[in-house]
Structures are given as structure tokens and as C-alpha cells.
Design an enzyme around this catalytic site. Structure first.
Site, PDB file in Angstrom:
ATOM      1  N   ASP A 191      51.502  36.065  50.920  1.00 65.22           N
ATOM      2  CA  ASP A 191      50.145  35.781  50.459  1.00 65.22           C
ATOM      3  C   ASP A 191      49.873  34.308  50.727  1.00 65.22           C
ATOM      4  O   ASP A 191      50.564  33.443  50.187  1.00 65.22           O
ATOM      5  CB  ASP A 191      50.008  36.096  48.964  1.00 65.22           C
ATOM      6  CG  ASP A 191      50.108  37.594  48.687  1.00 65.22           C
ATOM      7  OD1 ASP A 191      49.939  38.378  49.642  1.00 65.22           O
ATOM      8  OD2 ASP A 191      50.375  37.970  47.539  1.00 65.22           O
ATOM      9  N   ASP A 213      46.329  50.847  47.392  1.00 63.03           N
ATOM     10  CA  ASP A 213      46.854  50.242  46.171  1.00 63.03           C
ATOM     11  C   ASP A 213      47.007  51.354  45.137  1.00 63.03           C
ATOM     12  O   ASP A 213      46.035  52.051  44.829  1.00 63.03           O
ATOM     13  CB  ASP A 213      45.878  49.190  45.623  1.00 63.03           C
ATOM     14  CG  ASP A 213      45.857  47.924  46.485  1.00 63.03           C
ATOM     15  OD1 ASP A 213      46.658  47.839  47.433  1.00 63.03           O
ATOM     16  OD2 ASP A 213      45.029  47.040  46.206  1.00 63.03           O
TER      17      ASP A 213
END
Lengths: 252, 215
Positions: A130, A11
């Protein structure tokens, strides 16, 4: 034999690798290029960069990271986060990404996936999903880091995205992400068995057994993890040795 | 002696990755992106990469007037085809019913949708990831690379040459398929050496120094 892949996920924001749970309590994990090189040396099969930069004026920083990484690390590189249009896909590929991951923008306008795969080929297009469990055996697609419900059924959505030209599905369990309790195996298996394209399992890895389960129980083609690699808990080599012992084909 | 390597640029795919990996191993050699015929004609060796649908690749090659230069290069200098750059050397592809360059005899076929792996599960298409390449014949481009080394693949179609004698590498995905072919000054491979870590870089390094005997 085709090896099951291990993909460390980085990330990235403001040019640094960070890791937190649901975007809170971010810990600095270091320089993206340095970390990518380390994972490459450890035998990572791919690297995924997720640009979690919130403001659009900082978006171009990820291009510099991708460029620098692609000049030094010669394994496939996937980049996601903030991809809104075909031009964004092209910019990332031009910077040196091999695949671009599309999430919210695909929900907003599914045709984007078709247009992008027509232009650059399915092999470059990953659709990230997701997923949150809403009932036993039922999962719903969420966007905005799991905050916004879409009403879409995950399995139907994954099949639609494969049909629209996604070359791969990156499937994250929002219920498990950051928990270290392991992948949602029922979800992973349901999607892997339903779609004709490879599925990358993501969200929840806390130990090496979880990675192996994602493949053997979840039927995933690849497993993605962040924390267990970033903070020195395990190396990619250890993960592969463990999976091999479990009878899973890996590239050593 | 000059050693200029032209990477054929017809607007399709991961040229930058290929060029970067070549530069990484090229030493004194110069790597150029060639989007005009003269850059291919004047190069000492030629790399022919590609990604995307074969029909689109062929169309782009023609739009840029590069077809003849590529055909000439494949007949006259060290030549490395990668992925679609391998498939385009053949006569015809099932993908979009597209004609290839016809430099090598044979067909390009899609992996069947019902292939099963050793675990009994359906094999996904595209064939994506790291797979082992069996070196079915020795070749200078295999130097320093272990037999059955892993390379990174991403493709839905594979070549079926008429002449099995040109096959130098095989991989297995539901069945053995041709992963690499070679004839005279031409070597072409289905996987992506530019994304195959150490072994891929070794193959590119071997190509940079390869001096096949030309007819």
C-alpha cells in the site's frame, strides 16, 4: 503472446463481498462464489479475494469461501488479508488458493516472505504494497489500510521483496483507492520498471481507459479492479475488448 | 472397465487444484491422490503435477519412494505431466543443478533475464499469466481446443528437448519455447490446465478418455 491480465478483486467479510472507500460505507455486493463464477464466465484472468475480516475468530470463514470457489472456478485464485505466518499460507493453499498475498506481516518481518517462498515456491507468494505519495516521485509504504506509516520507500521495498522471493507485487495507491480517478501511473511505472517480477496495478479504477493506462503507461503486467465490475458498470469482456482496441494483448 | 486416475502426491504444490479440475471433468472416472507406490501402480492413468524447485520435488519423490512407480507408469499407461511434472521427465535442470528422471532426453533452462517483449520492455521472470499455445503437431489431447488458445503459465524454467520430434506445443516468451511434449503414452505440458478455464478443462477431459496404443 503473453496477455495482460484483468483481475476482479472481491473484498470479503463474514462470507459476503463488500465494497467501500477506506473501509467506511461498505456496500453489500453479493455472494463471493456467485460473483467469482460470473467473472470467470466473463473471461476474468484471475480472481483475488481480500479477507477484510477484522476479528480473528471469523478468519476461518474465508477458507470455506476459497474451498467452494476452487471447486467451481478453474482460473487462478489469489487470497490475501490477515496472513501472518507460513502456516496461514499453507492453510489457504490447501483450501485451494493458488497464490497468497502478504502485506503487513511482510513489513513486520520480511523474513516471512523468504520462508514462505522457500516452502511453497515464489509463484505462490504475492507481496501487497500500500503506497502513499510523500513527495514528488517518492512514495512510502503504509500498513493497516493506509493508516500506519512505515518509513519504507516503496521502490526499494518492492525490490527487496522480489529479492526475498515474492513472485509478484500487488501495488495499491492509497491516494487513489476508491477515488475512481485512475491508477497512480507514475508510481505504477516506477515500480514496474524497477522490479524483475510482474506488478499488478491497483487502486483508483473508474473507467475502462484507466485499466488500459495501467498497462500502457504504468507498464503493469496485470490490472486489478473492484467497483467497476461489482455494480454492473462494466463487464470483464467489455474491459478486454476495450484494451484490445488499444492494442493491448488480452485473452478473449 | 475401471478408470482410476492417480494424481501423484509427493507433497509439492497444487495437487488439490489438479484433482478438483479432474473430478470436474472425470465423469465416471475415479480420481485419487497417490502418496504411495501401490496407488500409482494400480491406477489406469497417472497425472504427475508439481510446483516449486525441481531439486526439492525430486527429493520429495525419493523420500516417499515414488520414483520407480512414476518411471514405470510413464512407460506403461496414459501419463500426464504438468509444469514441474513436465520438467522432471527430462535429464537435468539448471535450477539447483538438479538431475531429473531421465525419461525424456534434454535439459531444463532458465529464461534469460534480458529478454524483451514486442513493446521493447523487459520480460518479467517468472513467465506468469495467459499465453498462447501453438499446436505444432496434432495430438488427441488437443481435441476440441483451438490452435493458439490461451493457457495459464507460471514458471521461470522451460524444457529444451534433444529430440525436437517430441514437441507438440510451443509458446513464445522472448523466443519460442517448448510448451508441450508427447511420446507414446506420455503427454506433458508446461502450463496449468487445471487453471486454464474451459480449454484447460477440455485438455484434462481429453486425457481422461485418452487410450494411446501401448507398445
Amino acid at each position: 503472446m503473453l496477455a495482460k491480465r484483468i483481475i476482479p478483486c472481491l473484498d470479503v467479510t463474514a462470507g459476503r463481498v463488500v465494497k467501500g472507500t477506506n473501509f467506511v460505507g461498505l456496500r453489500d455486493a453479493g455472494d463471493p462464489i456467485e460473483i467469482a463464477r460470473r467473472y470467470d464466465a466473463q473471461g476474468a484472468d484471475e480472481i483475488t479475494f481480500l479477507d477484510i475480516t477484522a476479528s480473528s475468530d471469523q478468519r476461518d470463514i474465508i477458507l470455506e469461501v476459497v474451498e467452494a470457489c476452487a471447486a467451481q472456478v478453474f482460473i487462478p485464485l489469489t487470497v490475501g488479508g490477515g496472513v501472518r505466518q507460513v502456516a496461514d499460507v499453507r492453510r489457504l493453499l490447501h483450501a485451494g488458493a493458488d497464490k497468497v498475498s502478504i502485506n503487513t506481516a511482510a513489513v513486520d518481518r520480511p523474513e516471512l516472505v523468504r520462508e514462505a517462498s522457500d516452502k511453497v515456491g515464489s509463484q505462490c507468494i504475492v507481496v501487497a504494497i500500500d503506497a502513499k505519495q510523500v513527495a514528488p516521485g517518492r512514495w512510502e509504504v503504509f500498513t493497516h489500510g493506509g493508516r500506519k506509516a512505515t518509513g519504507l520507500d516503496v521502490i526499494a521495498w518492492a525490490c527487496k521483496m522480489a529479492e526475498y522471493g515474492a513472485g509478484e507485487i500487488l501495488l495499491t495507491s492509497m491516494d487513489r483507492d476508491g477515488t475512481c480517478e485512475g491508477f497512480d501511473l507514475a508510481l505504477t511505472r516506477a515500480v514496474s520498471d524497477a522490479v524483475p517480477v510482474p506488478v499488478i496495478a491497483s487502486g483508483g479504477v473508474g473507467n475502462l481507459g484507466h485499466l488500459a493506462d495501467g498497462v500502457s503507461e504504468g507498464h503493469a503486467s496485470a490490472v486489478l479492479a473492484a467497483s467497476i465490475f461489482h455494480f454492473g458498470q462494466h463487464t470483464v469482456q467489455e474491459a478486454k475488448a476495450f484494451m484490445k482496441e488499444r492494442g493491448i494483448p488480452v485473452r478473449l | 472397465m475401471t478408470n482410476r486416475i492417480a494424481v501423484v502426491d509427493y507433497g509439492m504444490g497444487n495437487l488439490r487444484s489438479v484433482a478438483q479440475a479432474l473430478r470436474h471433468v472425470a465423469g465416471e472416472a475415479e480420481v485419487v491422490l497417490a502418496s504411495t507406490p501401490d496407488l500409482i501402480e494400480t491406477a489406469d492413468r497417472v497425472v504427475f503435477p508439481g510446483q516449486g524447485a525441481m531439486r526439492d520435488c525430486m527429493a520429495e519423490l525419493d523420500v516417499r519412494h515414488l520414483r520407480q512407480a512414476v518411471v514405470d507408469a510413464a512407460a506403461s499407461k496414459p501419463f500426464l505431466g504438468i509444469c514441474i511434472g513436465l520438467q522432471m521427465l527430462f535429464d537435468h535442470s539448471e535450477e539447483g543443478d538438479a538431475a531429473g528422471l531421465g525419461i525424456l532426453r534434454g535439459q531444463v533452462k532458465r529464461f534469460a533475464a534480458d529478454l524483451k517483449g514486442a513493446d521493447g520492455l523487459r520480460l518479467k521472470v517468472p513467465h506468469m499469466g495467459w499465453n498462447q499455445v501453438v499446436q505444432t503437431k496434432p495430438h488427441p489431447l488437443w481435441n476440441g481446443i483451438a490452435d493458439q488458445a490461451f493457457f495459464y503459465f507460471v514458471h521461470s524454467y522451460h524444457v529444451v528437448p534433444d529430440d525436437a520430434g517430441i514437441v507438440v506445443g510451443q509458446a513464445d516468451y522472448g523466443h519460442p519455447f517448448t510448451a508441450a511434449v508427447a511420446r507414446d503414452n506420455v503427454f506433458a505440458i508446461q502450463c496449468h490446465p487445471e487453471k486454464s478455464a474451459r480449454d484447460g478443462l477440455q485438455l484434462l477431459r481429453n486425457f481422461v478418455g485418452w487410450n494411446p496404443v501401448l507398445a
